[in-house]
Design an enzyme around this catalytic site. Structure first.
Site, PDB file in Angstrom:
ATOM      1  CB  SER B 151      -0.931  -0.046   1.215  1.00  0.00           C
ATOM      2  OG  SER B 151      -1.912   0.948   1.150  1.00  0.00           O
ATOM      3  NE  ARG B 221      -8.680   1.347  11.432  1.00  0.00           N
ATOM      4  CZ  ARG B 221      -7.604   0.916  10.795  1.00  0.00           C
ATOM      5  NH1 ARG B 221      -7.065   1.630   9.826  1.00  0.00           N
ATOM      6  NH2 ARG B 221      -7.049  -0.238  11.108  1.00  0.00           N
ATOM      7  CG  ASP B 318      -6.404  -3.593  -3.363  1.00  0.00           C
ATOM      8  OD1 ASP B 318      -7.218  -2.706  -3.039  1.00  0.00           O
ATOM      9  OD2 ASP B 318      -5.173  -3.487  -3.194  1.00  0.00           O
ATOM     10  CG  HIS B 351      -5.689  -2.112   0.260  1.00  0.00           C
ATOM     11  ND1 HIS B 351      -4.837  -1.991  -0.823  1.00  0.00           N
ATOM     12  CD2 HIS B 351      -5.144  -1.347   1.246  1.00  0.00           C
ATOM     13  CE1 HIS B 351      -3.839  -1.185  -0.498  1.00  0.00           C
ATOM     14  NE2 HIS B 351      -3.997  -0.785   0.744  1.00  0.00           N
ATOM     15  CG  ASP B 352      -7.184  -5.242   5.448  1.00  0.00           C
ATOM     16  OD1 ASP B 352      -6.431  -4.254   5.336  1.00  0.00           O
ATOM     17  OD2 ASP B 352      -8.004  -5.373   6.366  1.00  0.00           O
TER      18      ASP B 352
END
Lengths: 378, 378
Positions: B151, B221, B318, B351-352
């Site tokens: 990232s 968040r 992602d 994405h994680d």
């Protein structure tokens, strides 16, 4: 094509309590609505337009002496437009819980003498449809030729065929979904948290404090707006364009045009939209799930709609309610051998495409309404 | 595979001012870092790990007598793990502006005697890389065998090859992008607005008021978290599961498990993350755009990296930094005839995924690091 011209909202009061899905009821209520075109002698040419989050009864035309007051689906509804008011009697109605005129959180609760605020009962898509059905009856219409809506409006159109299948013939569900995904709910929840944690929200009773949770509404609208546009259309419209030509190296001021645009959208929204309405409408979205009462079987849910006919439309770049979600609806209809046409429009504008006048999209609607007109003798 | 065991952070102070891309400078600063494994005699086996938004120098191992203190990329870094600390000397460093130990907004500005707060200079990916390069030099390493990051960390890995191409051999950029899209910037901006419009933010000088903008951090968040997960993984993990088995019909309380999960993530984050750091790091993301200095020509931007070698990895689901963004990097490298391997991992986690230990992903990294080891004699 001609404009529909000047229009006037109307109101109708309902004294009979409306039982709600939650188990509560609204004792009495008023609906605001508009109509365009003329109801024919046998009342067979009526089309109901259902609205989504940020809209209401003012579907088409404009208000007298009011700048920029054109209706939200004016490009679709009017003389010789795809939903042709020379042939159809078109009805736009503001839903319960809204902040645009129908009974909602800003109104006084007759039981307490105070504004409803956060105490306004939770309303669902099904409740809205039941209220709409009463209005349709009051207007002397036994059966709608069609019900149409986009996004949340499409959910209402679908719900009409499940709750009142004999009272509508055609259902047109655009950019819709059979329920929200976890990601959809997640976006709604973040927007709600932005509003409810704004110190000016006061638990939903901010009216009494003479403030509005504008900070929360702005953030909520910015989040929503991102999900209405496609990644591609944002890239095409804004890209990485800077607002002032060069970088200012700032964490709090605007650097990129997209930031300026989003802030402006948030600002505008916070000036006219009610925070409690935002919560109610996003919850109605969350709750809509006709398959839930059938163990998740959407095909079983659509069994009551066996005599209805459907047009389902989706847009290729809509990632909020992606084409795959519309195809779930189509599959459930096909499983029931219900007549359904499906159009997946290759359009760059994301979810917002349902409000735009892409020619392939509007040609599809025009052709379908011609069929509706031929059937109903409109 | 074995755990790396107990590790200890170290600090190094730099008295020489660091000139920043903005034109400002940081007069003097401290970097916190950790190392794992042993630097070999010719200092040829060093690998730098760059962190993304919500991480720091604590890459692997755990702290003595501290529960749940395992490093953020411990599944990757350790003895016999893909980045094998029996062979490599691995360095994790906390970036400037962070809230995890290196000089940042919570520290006292020597020029004023007050905490920096919102006055901490805006830092960019390039500034971070320059500070890292000084640390590497201070550790006696002329050239890194590799730099790796996911990232935002991947952006730093790329920037190393553009600013200090002679001081690193291999670059491994995972789940990264050559710049942020308008949609990426939009999500960052909404998160920033949630923070900066929180009344407890006080223009970024909240430390002096004894408060933190926790409401804004929570919302920020929650937004971020949605973009880290794929629609599919959210559906698989949460779907429309209710928290209490049945509907409560409430606009402000939790109905769905996904809401509970997001609120919990937001709550945790607001308890340890600094609001000014959040603004700084999201801005560093916004600003990263190596092609900008070359009229948008990414291939021209990568010309300095002609002697470097690259592994680029992306994940199919992602949507924050989609595979197409990684392919832009690959194309720019190929245009320069630079050696590049590219792996597009079919993984469901969005994405994680770069933080998880999907076997195909980790096998790819393991194989690549074996090549790096063979080359560098590690």
């Amino acid at each position: 094509m001609h404009s529909i011209g000047v229009v006037h909202p109307q109101t109708r009061h309902f004294a009979q309590p409306l039982p709600l899905r939650s188990g509560a009821a609204i004792a009495d209520y008023t609906l605001v609505y508009e109509t365009y075109g003329t109801l024919n002698a046998d009342a067979s040419n009526a089309v109901l337009v259902c609205h989504a989050l940020n809209a209401g009864h003012h579907v088409a035309g404009e208000y007298d002496n009011e700048q920029r007051s054109v209706g939200w689906w004016d490009n679709l509804v009017g003389p010789r437009k795809p939903l042709d008011t020379d042939r159809f009697f078109v009805i736009g109605v503001n839903n319960l819980g809204s902040c645009f005129g129908s009974t909602g959180p800003m109104h006084v609760n007759p039981a307490t003498g105070r504004r409803y605020g956060a105490d306004f009962p939770v309303v669902t898509v099904e409740d809205w449809v039941d209220a709409q059905a009463r209005l349709i009856q009051a207007l002397g219409i036994e059966r709608l030729a069609a019900v149409i809506g986009g996004s949340l409006g499409g959910m209402q159109a679908l719900a009409w065929t499940l709750r009142h299948p004999q009272r509508v013939r055609h259902c047109i569900a655009v950019a819709s979904a059979p329920n929200l995904s976890a990601q959809n709910i997640a976006f709604n929840e973040v927007a709600r948290r932005a509003i409810t944690t704004d110190p000016d929200f006061h638990g939903g009773h901010f009216y009494e404090h003479g403030v509005v949770p504008a900070r929360g509404l702005r953030v909520a609208r910015m989040i929503g707006h991102i999900t209405y546009l496609s990644d591609d259309s944002m890239a095409a419209k804004f890209g990485r364009e800077l607002r002032n030509g060069g970088l200012g190296y700032t964490t709090q001021d605007i650097e990129f045009q997209i930031e300026s645009y989003l802030r402006h959208q948030g600002e505008k929204f916070s000036e006219y939209f009610d925070a409690n309405t935002y919560l109610l409408i996003t919850r109605a979205l969350d709750y809509f799930d006709p398959a839930a009462a059938h163990g998740g079987d959407l095909s079983a849910a659509f069994a009551p709609a066996r005599d209805n006919r459907f047009l389902v439309v989706s847009f290729s770049t809509d990632w909020r309610f992606a084409p795959a979600r519309s195809r779930e609806i189509v599959k459930a209809l096909v499983d029931n051998r219900i007549a359904v046409s499906y159009a997946e429009i290759d359009a760059p504008h994301g979810h917002d495409a349902f409000l735009l006048d892409d020619p392939r999209y509007h040609d599809t609607l025009r052709a379908y309404f011609e069929r509706v007109a031929a059937e109903s003798g409109s």
